[in-house]
Design an enzyme around this catalytic site. Sequence first.
Site, short mmCIF file in Angstrom:
data_model
loop_
_atom_site.label_atom_id
_atom_site.label_comp_id
_atom_site.label_asym_id
_atom_site.label_seq_id
_atom_site.Cartn_x
_atom_site.Cartn_y
_atom_site.Cartn_z
N ARG A 25 0.83 -1.21 0.00
CA ARG A 25 0.00 0.00 0.00
C ARG A 25 0.87 1.27 0.00
O ARG A 25 0.56 2.26 0.67
CB ARG A 25 -0.95 -0.01 1.19
CG ARG A 25 -2.29 0.66 0.86
CD ARG A 25 -3.19 0.84 2.09
NE ARG A 25 -3.71 -0.41 2.58
CZ ARG A 25 -3.91 -0.70 3.87
NH1 ARG A 25 -3.62 0.19 4.79
NH2 ARG A 25 -4.39 -1.86 4.23
N ARG A 29 -3.39 7.15 0.67
CA ARG A 29 -3.85 8.37 1.34
C ARG A 29 -2.81 9.09 2.17
O ARG A 29 -2.97 10.27 2.49
CB ARG A 29 -5.00 8.02 2.30
CG ARG A 29 -6.23 7.57 1.64
CD ARG A 29 -7.31 7.32 2.67
NE ARG A 29 -7.17 6.01 3.29
CZ ARG A 29 -8.04 5.49 4.16
NH1 ARG A 29 -9.09 6.20 4.53
NH2 ARG A 29 -7.86 4.29 4.67
N ARG A 38 -6.49 12.23 -6.06
CA ARG A 38 -7.73 11.51 -5.77
C ARG A 38 -8.92 12.44 -5.61
O ARG A 38 -10.02 12.18 -6.10
CB ARG A 38 -7.54 10.66 -4.49
CG ARG A 38 -8.79 10.11 -3.85
CD ARG A 38 -9.21 8.77 -4.40
NE ARG A 38 -10.45 8.33 -3.76
CZ ARG A 38 -10.54 7.60 -2.66
NH1 ARG A 38 -9.43 7.18 -2.08
NH2 ARG A 38 -11.71 7.29 -2.15
N ASP A 74 -7.65 -2.32 -6.05
CA ASP A 74 -8.17 -2.93 -4.83
C ASP A 74 -8.42 -4.41 -5.09
O ASP A 74 -8.76 -4.81 -6.21
CB ASP A 74 -9.48 -2.27 -4.40
CG ASP A 74 -9.88 -2.73 -3.01
OD1 ASP A 74 -9.35 -2.16 -2.04
OD2 ASP A 74 -10.67 -3.69 -2.90
N TYR A 150 -14.89 -11.48 2.09
CA TYR A 150 -15.56 -10.20 1.80
C TYR A 150 -16.91 -10.43 1.12
O TYR A 150 -17.91 -9.79 1.45
CB TYR A 150 -14.69 -9.30 0.92
CG TYR A 150 -13.56 -8.61 1.65
CD1 TYR A 150 -13.83 -7.64 2.62
CD2 TYR A 150 -12.24 -8.90 1.38
CE1 TYR A 150 -12.79 -6.99 3.28
CE2 TYR A 150 -11.20 -8.26 2.05
CZ TYR A 150 -11.49 -7.30 3.00
OH TYR A 150 -10.47 -6.67 3.65
#
Lengths: 339, 339
Positions: A25, A29, A38, A74, A150
């Site tokens: 990652r 962010r 973004r 993702d 998930y």
Amino acid sequence: MTSRQRFLDAISGVELDRPPVWLMRQAGRYLPEYREVRGGTPFMEFCRDVDRAVEVSLQPWRRFGTDAVIFFSDILVPLEAMGLHVSIGDGGPSIGNPVRTGADVARLHGFDPERETGFVPEILRRLCREVDGKAALLGFAGAPWTTASYAIEGASGRSFQVAKTLALREPALVHDLLARIADATALYLRAQIDAGVDAVQLFDTWAGELSPSDYAAFAAPYQARVFSQLPAAIPRILFVNGAAPHLEAMAASGAGVLSLDWRVDLAEARRRVPGMVLQGNVDPCTLLGPLPAITGAVARCLAATGGVRHIVNLGHGVLKETPPDAVAAFVAAAKGGAA
Amino acid sequence: MTSRQRFLDAISGVELDRPPVWLMRQAGRYLPEYREVRGGTPFMEFCRDVDRAVEVSLQPWRRFGTDAVIFFSDILVPLEAMGLHVSIGDGGPSIGNPVRTGADVARLHGFDPERETGFVPEILRRLCREVDGKAALLGFAGAPWTTASYAIEGASGRSFQVAKTLALREPALVHDLLARIADATALYLRAQIDAGVDAVQLFDTWAGELSPSDYAAFAAPYQARVFSQLPAAIPRILFVNGAAPHLEAMAASGAGVLSLDWRVDLAEARRRVPGMVLQGNVDPCTLLGPLPAITGAVARCLAATGGVRHIVNLGHGVLKETPPDAVAAFVAAAKGGAA
């Protein structure tokens, strides 16, 4: 020597002056330049935006000089292509139509990665040109158990009790789901390989929540089912969060590189699975601490492996609160210089 | 043979026709008779209500015939007595005045367990009379790292990044906090021992989130600091959630019984720490499955240890969604009979 060569040499067991380094990652962010690109775009929409996904994939490589570039995306992209309604907010992913019955499984469809997730190979072809062999380009996917949990949970839980309960009550249904996901994932990774990646990482993030017998039943066979459908020459990395009980099983998956969380000592991992290249495994929280703590943690990893057959990384993804300078210090420590 | 004798014999390594069984969090919301007694009383207030805490402690013993009774309470009771404002809701515990600075640590005070948490020894004296030597009576406390991480975080997090970051940035402060908690915890457990418990369990629930080097620095020494202040004869049980990487360290804590989560195989644990009595370790999610899955999971545990020096239990607390019949089946399977 290029970073790409260094990365591939580490996997081949060639002795190097220093091991390669990247961070799970690493695009995200915590980087101001990511937040700028973004803006307010919803996450899954952002993943489909080729220009901007390419741009944010390259940001950490430019800023920190990591030895690998992983494409921004993702692990739930394939689930969306199979027919689930995925959205990802601050509380994690949520799925509007989770899989709970045989009819739900039957409704899932395979997909052509070039057509239905064409943005992924397109991002990778663009990255391949941009990176131009200077760094290793990495593809990835979620492993079947993690993806299925998930799909079944429909939201982020802590104990995965919906998924585990379905596995107990309707094992045939869950095995059917896992097989479908495994085969779709193999095609998805093959498209990434065709688009030019140098290695692929399979994220079985939540397999570490399983008991050894459930891991053997629901995680291991489907990791192997994915890997067995990939071209023999492509290097495979397997990540499990909470890997300590499963190192031997991971080594039998078909992966050549085991990516380990921070809870297990790399020296112990080397003893237990001596044939494996190891990736990891600094606690991501360490990057919230002072710089000497970061340098010390990297030094402990390097001491544990001697820097041999080792890819320096975190034990899980970069936390969003991480200062970019901490990542710079991490990369510099792995490279043996100052930040 | 009484359940109490069976429990103590298992700890002493005496050969038994079957191992003892109890469940972590066996008193709680999953039982209708608990919900009836609890009503809408706030959690910490309920813990202080001697009559009702005694009643709900006894409920699972009466209903299921477990071999041990653990008193109903919460691991944060000592933190409240040290001056923190604790409340426990559906989202887990929250602390109004978390510990972040040296002044916060200095403001914490030791406490006299008979005076400031007098309800705890009173509950135990009453339970001692009610149980009357028929079952083992268990005391417990949170271990210092787990208690301190709640004190620092102030709320339930997934990654404990506030606590870990403070440990990295201000290790002396965190060691001071851990030492104070350890000494207060030892006094708190001594009061429980004086009130008549047969054994004590120390819950280091979150120590498994630490890297081996952080476990060695922040968890292990303070587990030992608690145990070393207890009377030599009292049996000590140590629980860590995510124990697999830490079995050898746990065995050096001073505990005679290691309580293990479900992620580690008990046969492997027996090989690695052969001198230890093992407690556990069925995945609590198993009790949401069909009865044969429960029976099978208990049988796998028993096969792994031969039922010797083994206390059958879950790998973590009973989930609130658990059907009482599943607990009955679990206990019956451990006892070798039908539910």
